[in-house]
Structures are given as C-alpha cells and as structure tokens.
Write an enzyme that holds these catalytic residues in place. Structure first.
Site, PDB file in Angstrom:
ATOM      1  NE  ARG A   1      -2.412  -1.297   3.455  1.00 33.93           N
ATOM      2  CZ  ARG A   1      -2.627  -0.582   4.549  1.00 33.93           C
ATOM      3  NH1 ARG A   1      -3.432   0.448   4.509  1.00 33.93           N
ATOM      4  NH2 ARG A   1      -2.049  -0.901   5.681  1.00 33.93           N
TER       5      ARG A   1
ATOM      6  NE  ARG B   1      -1.665   3.370  10.629  1.00 32.49           N
ATOM      7  CZ  ARG B   1      -2.314   2.437   9.975  1.00 32.49           C
ATOM      8  NH1 ARG B   1      -3.559   2.154  10.292  1.00 32.49           N
ATOM      9  NH2 ARG B   1      -1.729   1.777   9.016  1.00 32.49           N
TER      10      ARG B   1
ATOM     11  CG  ASP C   1      -4.119   1.857  14.782  1.00 33.88           C
ATOM     12  OD1 ASP C   1      -3.440   2.903  14.817  1.00 33.88           O
ATOM     13  OD2 ASP C   1      -3.632   0.739  14.600  1.00 33.88           O
ATOM     14  CG  ASN C   2      -8.506   0.562  10.976  1.00 35.63           C
ATOM     15  OD1 ASN C   2      -7.310   0.311  10.980  1.00 35.63           O
ATOM     16  ND2 ASN C   2      -9.420  -0.351  11.220  1.00 35.63           N
TER      17      ASN C   2
ATOM     18  CG  ASP D   1      -5.524   0.267   8.118  1.00 33.89           C
ATOM     19  OD1 ASP D   1      -4.571   0.179   7.335  1.00 33.89           O
ATOM     20  OD2 ASP D   1      -5.390   0.361   9.328  1.00 33.89           O
TER      21      ASP D   1
END
Length: 471
Positions: free
Chosen positions: A41, A48, A133-134, A143
């Site tokens: 990615r 984040r 965290d996403n 994510d």
C-alpha cells in the site's frame, strides 16, 4: 476509490505465493488453507489518529495505558513532523504560536474527515472497522479490511460480518468518525487544550459534512443551477423511497440521468419499469429479512431482558432484539406478498417521488435560457458523479474464485473496469479473451465460475450473493 475521486491510500502491487496458511476466514469453525499474499500500500504517510494514543495515561478502570505514556517529547516531535510535512501552509501561517498552529491543524483535519465520510456516503461505501487506528492523519481512506459497497439501500447496512452490534454500519459512519476525532483531541492534550479542540469539533464537523454531502447529492441528481433549501428533503425522500422498495443504490442514481421532465405517460411507464427492475424482488427480501435467531434463543433472550437485565446486557442488546422482532414481522408479511403486489407498490412509491423530482427540475429549467443546453450539462454532471460500476461483492467473489483456480484474467478485467467507473464499458468480454495465456489452463471449476459470472458488471447482485460474508 481513487478512480471514484475519493481521497485514499493506493495499492501498488499484490504478490501471491505458493506458501499456504490456515485461516478460519468466517470464524465459523471451518478453517482452510489460503495462499499467503502481500498487498503493497502507498500513501504520503501511514500515521493515524491512533498513533497519538500511544501516549495515553492509565485508564482509571482498567489500568491500561499507552506504551509511550509520559513521553510528551515524542508526542511534540510527532505533531511537529505531521504539521510541518503534511500541512506546511499551516506551519508557515502560525510559526510563532504552537497552540494556534495546532488548532488550525485540528480544524483542517476535522473538515477533511467530514468531507471524506460525506464522499463515502454518496457512493454507498462502508469501511467496516472505523476505529482510531484506521483513520488517517491526512484525511485518506485507509486500511481496507472488511470493506464493501452497499447494493440494496439499507441505512443500517453492515458490511463486516463480525460487527455484531452495527457499530460501523453505513448510517453510523459520520457519527463514528466524529467520535474518533474527539479521541484524537484527547490525545493531543496539552499541546492542544481540550476546550479549544472540542469547540472546533462542534462548530466545524457537522456543518462541513452536511454542506459537502448536499453539494455532492445535488450533482448526483443533476441540480446544477439552483441551491434550494428543499433539496435536503428531496434527497431524504429519495433515500426513503429506495429503502421502502429495496432499490439498488448505485443503479438507481445512474438511471435518474435518463429521466425527463417532459416524459409522456407511456415513456414514464417505461422509465418506471426500468426503475422498479432495480428494486428487490420478493425472494431477495425474504433472504434479507430471514430471522437470524432460533425461536427458542429469542424467547430466552426476551425472558432474560425482563428477569435479569444485568446478565442480558452481557450477551445482547435491546436494539438487536428489536431488530430481530422487526425481521420476524417483515418476513411474516412477505409470505403473503406476491410479485405483482410488490411491483404495484414499488411503482406507486417511485411515482410519488418522481413527481417531486420533476417539480424540482422544472425550477431549474425556469432559471435558464436554453433548456436543451441545461439538460446536456445536467446529464454530463450526473454521469461524472454517479458511477456505473463499483466493486460489488459478487464481482469480487467471481474474480477471487477464478484466481484461486489459477486464472487471473478476471482480476485484470475487473481492475481495468474499475479504472473507469463512470463510463459505459464496451467489449469487456473481449478483454477476457485477449488476456495473457496464464488463464488458458483454468480448471473446470473456473469454467463453471465463468458461466456464473455472465451478468453485466453493472447488474444488481444475483440471489446467491446475499450469502457472501466479509469479516
């Protein structure tokens, strides 16, 4: 997502090996061997919201704390890095005041996040796991885990089979993104006092989301001349009609570009036929509303909710029980419903909404000099804001099953298609025939799969797709 015009991380390569790993992919006690795969990615940064929570002090109830608690020096360094690298204009404008600089950064991130989730809502994209965290510190879609595009419009659609409570349902996404910004605000103290960040969040987030969402929806409906207060109601009425009729979110928006204010009765009837063909059949609705609990389990849960609320709270919620009761009621009604009755009901609902749409379009026409030029522009704007193709689960599943049998041509086919989501795809069957030779040795199973995937890529899902589960 990139080709839909939505801010996102990118996927550079996908490398699949012959090594295998045992995975219970549906958490149902049926593990199987899967090939190990790495997706590369790409993004300007993978920092984040949650990156700033590594400094969290101990929780008063659980004692849990961040791994870098009390390391304010690292937090200051990380915040300085983020702002100077990814928000240089803010760094330059507020170089003499760190509080003002940090407030300007938080305000900009709040607005970016609000616009991002508005874009998701307008294409029916569901992220699936929207924890802190996403979520990207620069406002990108990040994510890709159990994500999915909504087919039949359902505001409570859950794309992640392991999200039992619907925390990240389609209609909860704007709210949960705002909540996550609140958690980031807490993590930025003392570099940004909470009273400042909370005020920014309350003043900016909802207003920016609603403004961007309505602007995008106006384009999707071809309202290109006027911005009227009534437009918000027109949009909510459209979504309610989609919900009542089980309409396909993507296809109905795309179809509306061919609606004309001047339709005569026969043309309107033809258009209604086309529109209702994108609504859920009785069979699809029966699958959608099929009760999910064993009657004895439901009975026990209802008794427990009355007799022992504390114990009940550990294993269920009133919302889930109410949803199951509603499912049972709907399923029962569907047993008596004929296809003809459903079609008649759906046509009635759509006729009512189309009359409101016609009146609104008439106001557009009255405000312009050349109605033909306006209509050309309207269709152009609608076609560039309503995708014809999205990555539907059944399309992905067909590609996955072919690839598992060694034929990657369908993966390439779908990728090529999704690079032009707004355009009519011509000759996509030919692309498959011209693909590299590696697919030539596809097994009989892959051939059978090809037969199953003959539907056009813009079709609403076949009935078998309702059984697909992403976790």
């Amino acid at each position: 997502m990139f080709h839909l015009g939505i801010p996102t991380t990118r996927a550079g390569t996908c490398v699949t090996s012959d090594s295998k790993v045992i995975r219970d992919i549906f958490y149902d006690g049926n593990p199987k061997s899967e090939r190990c795969t790495v997706v590369l990615r790409i993004a300007s940064t993978f920092i984040r919201f949650g990156s700033f929570e590594i400094f969290k002090p101990p929780d008063e109830y659980t004692g849990r704390k961040g791994p870098s608690v009390n390391r304010n020096d690292i937090r200051i360094q990380m915040l300085d890095y983020v702002i100077s690298t990814f928000y240089p204009e803010i760094q330059e404008a507020y170089s003499d005041s760190s509080i003002q600089r940090n407030a300007a950064f938080f305000k900009e991130l709040t607005k970016r996040t609000a616009r991002l989730v508005a874009e998701w809502q307008c294409v029916g994209f569901c992220h699936g796991v929207l924890n802190t965290d996403n979520m990207s510190i620069v406002g990108l879609t990040i994510d890709y885990g159990p994500f999915g595009f909504m087919d039949r419009y359902d505001p409570e659609h859950i794309c992640n089979g392991s999200d039992n409570t619907g925390r990240y349902a389609y209609n909860k996404q704007p709210e949960i993104c705002k909540w996550n910004l609140g958690k980031l605000a807490e993590a930025l103290v003392p570099e940004l006092p909470l009273e400042i960040s909370e005020l920014i969040l309350e003043e900016e987030y909802d207003a920016e989301f609603e403004k961007h969402y309505l602007q995008k929806m106006r384009k999707k409906l071809g309202l290109i001349q006027l911005e009227l207060e009534e437009d918000s109601k027109l949009v909510s009425d459209l979504l309610e009609t989609m919900h009542l009729t089980g309409g396909d979110f993507t296809n109905i928006f795309y179809l509306l570009s061919s609606f004309s204010v001047d339709f005569d009765p026969s043309k309107l009837e033809e258009f209604l036929e086309e529109l209702t063909s994108q609504c859920a059949s009785v069979e699809e609705l029966k699958v959608a509303f099929k009760p999910q609990m064993d009657p004895r389990q439901l009975s026990m849960m209802l008794m427990l909710a009355q007799s022992n609320p504390q114990l009940f709270a550990l294993i269920g919620t009133k919302a889930n029980i109410n949803k199951e009761l509603e499912r049972i009621e709907q399923f029962s009604k569907l047993q008596q419903l004929t296809a003809a009755d459903l079609l008649s009901r759906n046509k009635r609902h759509w006729k009512e909404w189309l009359e409101k749409y016609r009146v609104r379009l008439q106001k557009e026409i009255e405000s312009v000099g050349n109605a033909d030029a306006w209509n050309t522009d309207r269709v152009k704007v609608m076609h560039s804001n309503n995708p014809k193709y999205i990555l539907r689960n059944y399309i992905a599943q067909n590609a996955i099953e072919a690839a598992e049998n060694g034929d990657f041509s369908e993966v390439r086919n779908v990728l090529k298609l999704l690079e032009n989501p707004f355009q009519e795809a011509e000759g996509f069957r030919e692309v498959k025939e011209d693909a590299e030779e590696e697919g030539a040795t596809a097994t009989a199973a892959a051939c059978a799969q090809e037969t199953r995937s003959r539907l056009p890529y813009c079709s609403k899902p076949p009935l078998w797709a309702s059984e697909l589960c992403v976790t």
